[in-house]
Design a protein around this motif. Structure first.
Motif, mmCIF file in Angstrom:
data_model
loop_
_atom_site.group_PDB
_atom_site.id
_atom_site.type_symbol
_atom_site.label_atom_id
_atom_site.label_comp_id
_atom_site.label_asym_id
_atom_site.label_seq_id
_atom_site.Cartn_x
_atom_site.Cartn_y
_atom_site.Cartn_z
ATOM 1 N N THR A 173 1.375 -1.446 0.033
ATOM 2 C CA THR A 173 -0.001 -0.255 -0.245
ATOM 3 C C THR A 173 1.074 1.387 0.159
ATOM 4 O OG1 THR A 173 -0.594 0.033 2.306
ATOM 5 C CG2 THR A 173 -2.180 -1.128 1.046
ATOM 6 N N THR A 181 -5.478 2.058 -0.380
ATOM 7 C CA THR A 181 -4.715 1.673 0.219
ATOM 8 C C THR A 181 -6.326 0.537 1.138
ATOM 9 O OG1 THR A 181 -3.590 3.192 0.413
ATOM 10 C CG2 THR A 181 -4.382 1.398 3.112
ATOM 11 N N ARG A 185 -6.455 -3.904 1.122
ATOM 12 C CA ARG A 185 -6.572 -4.836 1.566
ATOM 13 C C ARG A 185 -8.109 -5.190 1.912
ATOM 14 N NH1 ARG A 185 -6.929 -0.168 6.868
ATOM 15 N NH2 ARG A 185 -5.066 0.146 7.160
ATOM 16 N N ARG A 189 -7.008 -9.336 1.518
ATOM 17 C CA ARG A 189 -8.287 -10.807 2.242
ATOM 18 C C ARG A 189 -9.264 -11.539 1.149
ATOM 19 N NH1 ARG A 189 -7.111 -11.536 6.753
ATOM 20 N NH2 ARG A 189 -8.271 -13.533 5.891
ATOM 21 N N GLU A 206 -2.451 -2.279 9.827
ATOM 22 C CA GLU A 206 -2.720 -2.934 8.491
ATOM 23 C C GLU A 206 -2.790 -4.191 8.234
ATOM 24 O OE1 GLU A 206 -1.925 -0.981 4.215
ATOM 25 O OE2 GLU A 206 -0.817 -2.262 4.273
ATOM 26 N N VAL A 210 -5.186 -6.606 8.340
ATOM 27 C CA VAL A 210 -4.999 -7.853 7.135
ATOM 28 C C VAL A 210 -4.602 -9.119 7.781
ATOM 29 C CG1 VAL A 210 -4.158 -7.808 4.897
ATOM 30 C CG2 VAL A 210 -5.142 -5.856 5.779
#
Lengths: 324, 278
Positions: A173, A181, A185, A189, A206, A210
């Motif tokens: 990111t 961002t 994410r 995922r 993050e 994540v």
């Protein structure tokens, strides 16, 4: 088909038993600098692993070892059941390590086509990954005119080519705006269902949001490896915050008991409170003693510590970030 | 290997380097192989009939192929060395080796594919330079009112083959230098200083110091010149091109050029395979 569904739709199913990555006592030295020290690590399929560590902790070196760009001096490394750098292994790995690098005067599309052909993939695959990172509109512009965020997305697109079963992303990111961002994410995922992701980021929040598991590196060695929840409960689990009135009386009651004598006053004049270390079964006794002393209790809660706190506690460093 | 070749072919086709190098070489061949000699011919004392005739003969279609290949030992080699350096060294400048080497093809395959694709570009460049030479010679013949006498196809093919053979050896050396010095700048500087400066100095010294004569056998420039001379191209002392001289026999020159090609590819491959890519 949505953007993320498209990305997640392709890969073959991953075997449940063998680890995706297995390192045994891996060491790497550059000149006099020992970048990786006896790292032993097992990464199981289908999860998102976070790689944390301060600058120079060895995160990037470890990622390079997994892709076969850097050879370890000692120890054994197996990636997808084979030595790193094996051509069959490389075709199943997508990697973005450090800042993405491309031929600057070529378009994003051509840069990806060059990579795709090396993998024996058709141009349609390039179209798919460009769409996945929302870069299809700028695909025919020269990379030299891309912003940092666009380059980053192009780098991630390159890593997604061929639906890899292991995705290695170093600061994915970096340079992205908040929307980018969040999208990245979400993408990571979604990928977790079909691929194993090893993610390095200096953004601890993050990683916390994540990743399923976290590996903390410090000075080239693994200092912790656990699930995010276990790591969070491991450190700071004994800290209890007490808000009460009058605070002086509460403090006096606490100091009178050896078990609570290390309580310390915290907060400012507008929000005075006391922090102390206490096991879970000690809380009722604490509350009873305060009430019996006539203290009015406003709040007694166990302090929830962030991954950042855990990270600092493990590494003793206050500058998490990308490193060697 | 097929994937590596496809990838490198696309990359080189989309790069400016082969076009710039190719166009530069064509301009040099036409300019220095035909343009300058024609100006000399046109301004030569008309009384020197034999000299003028010999000079014009080299510029006509019947000799265009040998005139073109005569340009390779000195400047053609250097141009192809530049292309070789750009093929491998630019990857360091862009920082793209990690991506290039983590897609599936092995490291050796990637390096060999780069040189093979570079060699294919060299074939195209050499053919284009030969074609441009032929066109120029036709123009000169027309201007001078000379009949169009074409060389034998086999002679043209031999010239093209020698041009490619020489070019690939220099290209391989350039590719190795790009890897050795991990970039373009230093590799170009070292390569050009060595080939245009030191090699010529050594070769010149060997002319006056007999003990140095064996050194010529292993120098790329003199062996390239020897191979061109083996085609029957006149040496500089015979009114031919700079760098053309029969220092060694054709077969020995072939062997040395092959050795340079093999050594260049081997050095680049071994270094890329052994080094950590950071």
């Amino acid at each position: 088909m949505t953007l993320h569904q498209e990305v997640a739709s392709g890969p073959d199913s991953i075997g449940a038993t063998p680890p995706v990555v297995e390192l045994q006592s891996v060491t790497k030295t550059f000149g006099t600098v020992r970048a990786v020290r006896g790292v032993t690590l097992r990464i199981d399929p289908g999860q998102v692993y976070g790689l944390l560590g301060p600058n120079g902790a060895g995160k990037t070196t470890l990622m390079r070892i997994l892709v076969g760009l850097v050879r370890s001096d000692a120890g054994t490394v197996q990636v997808l059941g084979r030595p790193p750098g094996d051509p069959r292994t490389l075709r199943s790995i997508g990697a973005l390590i450090e800042s993405p690098a491309f031929v600057p005067h070529l378009s994003g599309r051509v840069n990806l086509q060059v990579l795709a052909r090396a993998r024996g993939l058709p141009d349609a695959e390039v179209v798919r990954v460009l769409r996945a990172v929302d870069l299809d509109g700028a695909a025919d512009r020269r990379v030299t005119g891309y912003s940092l965020g666009m380059r980053q997305r192009l780098g991630v697109a390159g890593a997604l080519l061929g639906d890899p079963s292991l995705l290695i992303l170093d600061e994915p990111t970096n340079g992205l705006d908040p929307e980018g961002t969040a999208s990245m994410r979400s993408l990571i995922r979604d990928l977790a269902g079909s691929a194993t992701v090893l993610l390095s980021s200096h953004l601890l929040g993050e990683i916390q949001h994540v990743c399923d598991r976290v590996v903390v590196l410090d000075k080239g060695a693994v200092v912790a490896e656990d699930s995010v929840s276990a790591l969070l409960s491991r450190s700071g689990s004994r800290s209890v915050i007490v808000r009460a009135r009058p605070m002086d009386l509460a403090e006096k009651v606490l100091k009178s008991n050896d078990a609570w004598s290390k309580a310390v006053r915290a907060g400012d004049a507008g929000d005075p409170h006391v922090r102390l270390e206490l096991d879970g079964d000690g809380v009722p006794g604490l509350v009873r003693a305060l009430v019996e002393a006539g203290v009015e209790i406003h709040e007694v809660r166990r302090e929830r510590r962030s991954l950042e706190d855990v990270f600092f506690a493990l590494t003793g460093d206050h500058s998490a970030g990308s490193g060697t | 290997m097929r994937n590596a070749l496809a990838s490198e072919a696309l990359l080189l086709r989309r790069r400016l380097a082969p076009f710039v190098v190719g166009c530069t070489w064509i301009v040099l061949v036409v300019g220095f192989g035909f343009g300058v000699p024609y100006i000399v011919y046109a301004t030569l004392d008309p009384a020197k009939t034999a000299d003028r005739a010999a000079l014009l003969e080299m510029l006509l279609p019947s000799a265009a192929h040998t005139t073109a290949v005569g340009s390779y030992p000195m400047f053609g080699g250097a141009i192809m060395l530049i292309l070789g350096v750009l093929v491998t060294g630019a990857e360091y400048r862009w920082g793209t080796w990690p991506a290039r080497l983590s897609q599936g093809p092995g490291r050796a395959q990637v390096v060999i594919a780069k040189v093979l694709v570079g060699a294919a570009a060299v074939v195209v460049i050499a053919a284009a330079a030969l074609a441009a030479s032929m066109v120029t010679s036709v123009v000169i013949a027309s201007v001078e009112g000379r009949p169009l006498t074409w060389p034998a196809v086999s002679a043209v093919a031999a010239s093209l083959g020698v041009a490619v053979f020489i070019s690939v050896a220099w290209l391989s050396l350039g590719a190795a230098l790009g890897v050795i010095f991990r970039g373009v700048g230093t590799a170009l500087a070292v390569g050009l200083v060595w080939t245009l400066g030191l090699e010529n100095a050594l070769s010149g010294l060997a002319g006056v110091v007999p003990a140095l004569e064996p050194v010529r056998v292993i120098l790329l420039g003199p062996t390239s010149g020897s191979l061109v001379a083996a085609l029957g191209v006149p040496s500089l002392s015979e009114g031919g091109a700079v760098g053309v001289a029969a220092y060694v026999s054709g077969p020995v020159a072939c062997a040395v050029l092959l050795a340079y090609t093999a050594a260049g590819i081997a050095v680049a491959t071994v270094l890329i395979r052994r080094r950590d890519i950071t």
